[in-house]
Design a protein around this motif. Structure first.
Motif, PDB file in Angstrom:
ATOM      1  N   GLN A  44       0.794  -1.226   0.000  1.00 30.28           N
ATOM      2  CA  GLN A  44       0.000   0.000   0.000  1.00 30.28           C
ATOM      3  C   GLN A  44       0.829   1.280   0.000  1.00 30.28           C
ATOM      4  O   GLN A  44       0.384   2.316  -0.508  1.00 30.28           O
ATOM      5  CB  GLN A  44      -0.905   0.029   1.245  1.00 30.28           C
ATOM      6  CG  GLN A  44      -1.956  -1.054   1.296  1.00 30.28           C
ATOM      7  CD  GLN A  44      -2.831  -0.932   2.540  1.00 30.28           C
ATOM      8  OE1 GLN A  44      -3.456   0.098   2.777  1.00 30.28           O
ATOM      9  NE2 GLN A  44      -2.864  -1.990   3.350  1.00 30.28           N
ATOM     10  N   LEU A  45       2.030   1.237   0.588  1.00 34.99           N
ATOM     11  CA  LEU A  45       2.826   2.444   0.790  1.00 34.99           C
ATOM     12  C   LEU A  45       4.206   2.291   0.142  1.00 34.99           C
ATOM     13  O   LEU A  45       4.724   1.161   0.055  1.00 34.99           O
ATOM     14  CB  LEU A  45       2.995   2.731   2.288  1.00 34.99           C
ATOM     15  CG  LEU A  45       1.709   2.905   3.095  1.00 34.99           C
ATOM     16  CD1 LEU A  45       2.036   3.037   4.587  1.00 34.99           C
ATOM     17  CD2 LEU A  45       0.911   4.108   2.608  1.00 34.99           C
ATOM     18  N   PRO A  46       4.840   3.385  -0.274  1.00 30.22           N
ATOM     19  CA  PRO A  46       6.134   3.307  -0.954  1.00 30.22           C
ATOM     20  C   PRO A  46       7.295   3.168   0.034  1.00 30.22           C
ATOM     21  O   PRO A  46       8.116   4.073   0.210  1.00 30.22           O
ATOM     22  CB  PRO A  46       6.197   4.641  -1.708  1.00 30.22           C
ATOM     23  CG  PRO A  46       5.431   5.594  -0.859  1.00 30.22           C
ATOM     24  CD  PRO A  46       4.308   4.776  -0.261  1.00 30.22           C
ATOM     25  N   VAL A  47       7.352   1.994   0.692  1.00 29.63           N
ATOM     26  CA  VAL A  47       8.353   1.781   1.744  1.00 29.63           C
ATOM     27  C   VAL A  47       9.445   0.787   1.335  1.00 29.63           C
ATOM     28  O   VAL A  47      10.379   0.556   2.107  1.00 29.63           O
ATOM     29  CB  VAL A  47       7.682   1.292   3.044  1.00 29.63           C
ATOM     30  CG1 VAL A  47       6.738   2.350   3.575  1.00 29.63           C
ATOM     31  CG2 VAL A  47       6.940  -0.023   2.830  1.00 29.63           C
ATOM     32  N   GLY A  48       9.340   0.202   0.160  1.00 29.43           N
ATOM     33  CA  GLY A  48      10.368  -0.721  -0.285  1.00 29.43           C
ATOM     34  C   GLY A  48      10.357  -2.021   0.500  1.00 29.43           C
ATOM     35  O   GLY A  48       9.468  -2.295   1.305  1.00 29.43           O
ATOM     36  N   ASP A  49      11.382  -2.823   0.282  1.00 29.91           N
ATOM     37  CA  ASP A  49      11.449  -4.126   0.939  1.00 29.91           C
ATOM     38  C   ASP A  49      12.712  -4.283   1.770  1.00 29.91           C
ATOM     39  O   ASP A  49      13.131  -5.397   2.072  1.00 29.91           O
ATOM     40  CB  ASP A  49      11.347  -5.257  -0.087  1.00 29.91           C
ATOM     41  CG  ASP A  49      12.452  -5.180  -1.138  1.00 29.91           C
ATOM     42  OD1 ASP A  49      13.308  -4.267  -1.064  1.00 29.91           O
ATOM     43  OD2 ASP A  49      12.468  -6.037  -2.042  1.00 29.91           O
ATOM     44  N   GLY A  50      13.337  -3.176   2.159  1.00 34.06           N
ATOM     45  CA  GLY A  50      14.546  -3.229   2.968  1.00 34.06           C
ATOM     46  C   GLY A  50      14.240  -3.460   4.436  1.00 34.06           C
ATOM     47  O   GLY A  50      13.078  -3.608   4.844  1.00 34.06           O
ATOM     48  N   PRO A  51      15.290  -3.486   5.272  1.00 34.55           N
ATOM     49  CA  PRO A  51      15.091  -3.642   6.715  1.00 34.55           C
ATOM     50  C   PRO A  51      14.212  -2.528   7.287  1.00 34.55           C
ATOM     51  O   PRO A  51      14.192  -1.403   6.771  1.00 34.55           O
ATOM     52  CB  PRO A  51      16.519  -3.562   7.271  1.00 34.55           C
ATOM     53  CG  PRO A  51      17.398  -3.930   6.134  1.00 34.55           C
ATOM     54  CD  PRO A  51      16.706  -3.413   4.909  1.00 34.55           C
ATOM     55  N   ILE A  52      13.501  -2.840   8.343  1.00 34.61           N
ATOM     56  CA  ILE A  52      12.581  -1.895   8.968  1.00 34.61           C
ATOM     57  C   ILE A  52      13.093  -1.505  10.353  1.00 34.61           C
ATOM     58  O   ILE A  52      13.960  -2.160  10.923  1.00 34.61           O
ATOM     59  CB  ILE A  52      11.163  -2.489   9.090  1.00 34.61           C
ATOM     60  CG1 ILE A  52      11.174  -3.710  10.032  1.00 34.61           C
ATOM     61  CG2 ILE A  52      10.620  -2.856   7.712  1.00 34.61           C
ATOM     62  CD1 ILE A  52       9.791  -4.251  10.369  1.00 34.61           C
ATOM     63  N   GLY A  53      12.529  -0.438  10.897  1.00 34.51           N
ATOM     64  CA  GLY A  53      12.688  -0.119  12.304  1.00 34.51           C
ATOM     65  C   GLY A  53      11.467  -0.604  13.060  1.00 34.51           C
ATOM     66  O   GLY A  53      10.363  -0.656  12.508  1.00 34.51           O
ATOM     67  N   VAL A  54      11.654  -0.986  14.318  1.00 35.41           N
ATOM     68  CA  VAL A  54      10.526  -1.404  15.150  1.00 35.41           C
ATOM     69  C   VAL A  54      10.568  -0.646  16.468  1.00 35.41           C
ATOM     70  O   VAL A  54      11.645  -0.391  17.020  1.00 35.41           O
ATOM     71  CB  VAL A  54      10.513  -2.926  15.411  1.00 35.41           C
ATOM     72  CG1 VAL A  54      10.286  -3.690  14.115  1.00 35.41           C
ATOM     73  CG2 VAL A  54      11.798  -3.401  16.075  1.00 35.41           C
ATOM     74  N   LEU A  55       9.388  -0.275  16.952  1.00 32.77           N
ATOM     75  CA  LEU A  55       9.250   0.497  18.185  1.00 32.77           C
ATOM     76  C   LEU A  55       8.013   0.025  18.919  1.00 32.77           C
ATOM     77  O   LEU A  55       6.954  -0.167  18.312  1.00 32.77           O
ATOM     78  CB  LEU A  55       9.125   1.992  17.858  1.00 32.77           C
ATOM     79  CG  LEU A  55       8.592   2.915  18.947  1.00 32.77           C
ATOM     80  CD1 LEU A  55       9.565   2.990  20.128  1.00 32.77           C
ATOM     81  CD2 LEU A  55       8.318   4.309  18.389  1.00 32.77           C
ATOM     82  N   GLY A  56       8.117  -0.155  20.234  1.00 40.27           N
ATOM     83  CA  GLY A  56       6.952  -0.514  21.023  1.00 40.27           C
ATOM     84  C   GLY A  56       6.958   0.180  22.369  1.00 40.27           C
ATOM     85  O   GLY A  56       8.014   0.382  22.977  1.00 40.27           O
ATOM     86  N   GLY A  57       5.768   0.547  22.836  1.00 36.70           N
ATOM     87  CA  GLY A  57       5.608   1.148  24.150  1.00 36.70           C
ATOM     88  C   GLY A  57       4.876   0.199  25.078  1.00 36.70           C
ATOM     89  O   GLY A  57       3.854  -0.387  24.702  1.00 36.70           O
ATOM     90  N   SER A  58       5.389  -0.011  26.282  1.00 31.54           N
ATOM     91  CA  SER A  58       4.768  -0.854  27.289  1.00 31.54           C
ATOM     92  C   SER A  58       4.499  -2.254  26.718  1.00 31.54           C
ATOM     93  O   SER A  58       5.428  -2.931  26.301  1.00 31.54           O
ATOM     94  CB  SER A  58       3.500  -0.194  27.830  1.00 31.54           C
ATOM     95  OG  SER A  58       3.012  -0.864  28.967  1.00 31.54           O
ATOM     96  N   LEU A  59       3.227  -2.694  26.643  1.00 27.98           N
ATOM     97  CA  LEU A  59       2.963  -4.033  26.108  1.00 27.98           C
ATOM     98  C   LEU A  59       3.365  -4.115  24.639  1.00 27.98           C
ATOM     99  O   LEU A  59       3.807  -5.164  24.171  1.00 27.98           O
ATOM    100  CB  LEU A  59       1.484  -4.400  26.281  1.00 27.98           C
ATOM    101  CG  LEU A  59       1.183  -5.892  26.088  1.00 27.98           C
ATOM    102  CD1 LEU A  59       1.858  -6.735  27.163  1.00 27.98           C
ATOM    103  CD2 LEU A  59      -0.323  -6.148  26.091  1.00 27.98           C
TER     104      LEU A  59
END
Length: 266
Positions: free
Chosen positions: A110-125
């Motif tokens: 859906q979005l122009p983000v490519g297929d490279g490595p991603i960043g991940v972020l989470g808060g609390s749970l």
């Protein structure tokens, strides 16, 4: 600044914040808290990371935001009262992690983000989801971050009243989400920023220090003065003005991911 984009990715609701030019850019995926902000839209408002040249796609957790039952958190709160570990904490994290590969594929379609490595972020749970993605999948990640995270699920359960009656099943489930014990699996995956509010629950703060110690050179600790556990005011479902402490977290996350964005093209 482009307005947020809302939609669903393989059934998972999301709020996407485009980079300044709105064009192709690396992807950072987040999972929100069960405390405020407790929806993808509210988490996007609390931690927008607007200065990053990246797409920030904030995913909704089970039974939160657009997936609330009858438009409220009452059903989720009832599950917490019934059995916090096996009715909410474990199944929510497991479901969010298991539905992520399909959601990621849909986001990329859906979005122009490519297929490279991603960043991940989470808060609390949501931090437990990000850590589970790092520890238990082979999805390429260029950098991760967690904020006031559920790093050891037994510590989170201890925040609820009374002594939790662990049995073989719930004990195994809790131990499967002890990410200090899984530090070796995380360390080889991506550098991790561990953000801890100085006023967060003492056990969660201790777990943050333990995870940083266990990860060694693969992690950094960012301690935020004046920050308790939530990142927004109640009720935390709709987008709200960014609080000063959340602004400081946002600045730290922006600097962290910007430092590692060059790795997203590898």
């Amino acid at each position: 600044m482009h307005p947020p984009i809302t939609g669903t990715a393989a059934g998972v609701p999301f709020t996407a914040l485009p980079p300044a030019d709105g064009g192709p850019a690396p992807l950072i995926v987040t999972w929100h808290m069960l405390d405020a902000p407790r929806s993808d839209a509210a988490f996007a408002a609390a931690l927008p990371m607007d200065d990053l040249p990246a797409w920030r796609v904030h995913l909704g957790m089970p039974m939160c935001g657009a997936r609330m039952v009858d438009g409220s958190m009452d059903a989720g709160l009832e599950l917490l009262r019934k059995d916090p570990m096996m009715s909410v904490l474990y199944p929510f994290v497991r479901q969010a992690a298991e539905e992520f590969p399909a959601a990621l594929a849909s986001i990329r379609a859906q979005l122009p983000v490519g297929d490279g490595p991603i960043g991940v972020l989470g808060g609390s749970l949501g931090g437990a989801v990000a850590l589970r993605v790092l520890a238990g999948t082979d999805i390429p990640v260029f950098a991760g971050a967690v904020v006031n995270a559920a790093i050891r699920m037994r510590s989170v359960v201890d925040l609820f009243p009374g002594d939790y009656p662990y049995d073989a099943e719930s004990g195994k489930a809790a131990d499967s989400m002890d990410f200090v014990a899984k530090a070796a699996s995380i360390a080889g995956r991506a550098p991790l920023l561990v953000v801890s509010g100085e006023l967060d629950h003492l056990a969660l703060r201790a777990d943050a220090f333990s995870l940083v110690d266990a990860l060694g050179e693969w992690s950094e600790l960012l301690s935020i003065p004046g920050l308790a556990h939530p990142l927004a005011d109640e009720p935390g479902i709709e987008p709200a003005p960014q609080l000063p402490a959340a602004r400081e977290v946002d600045a730290g996350l922006t600097a962290w991911f910007r430092r590692h964005l060059t790795d997203a093209s590898r």
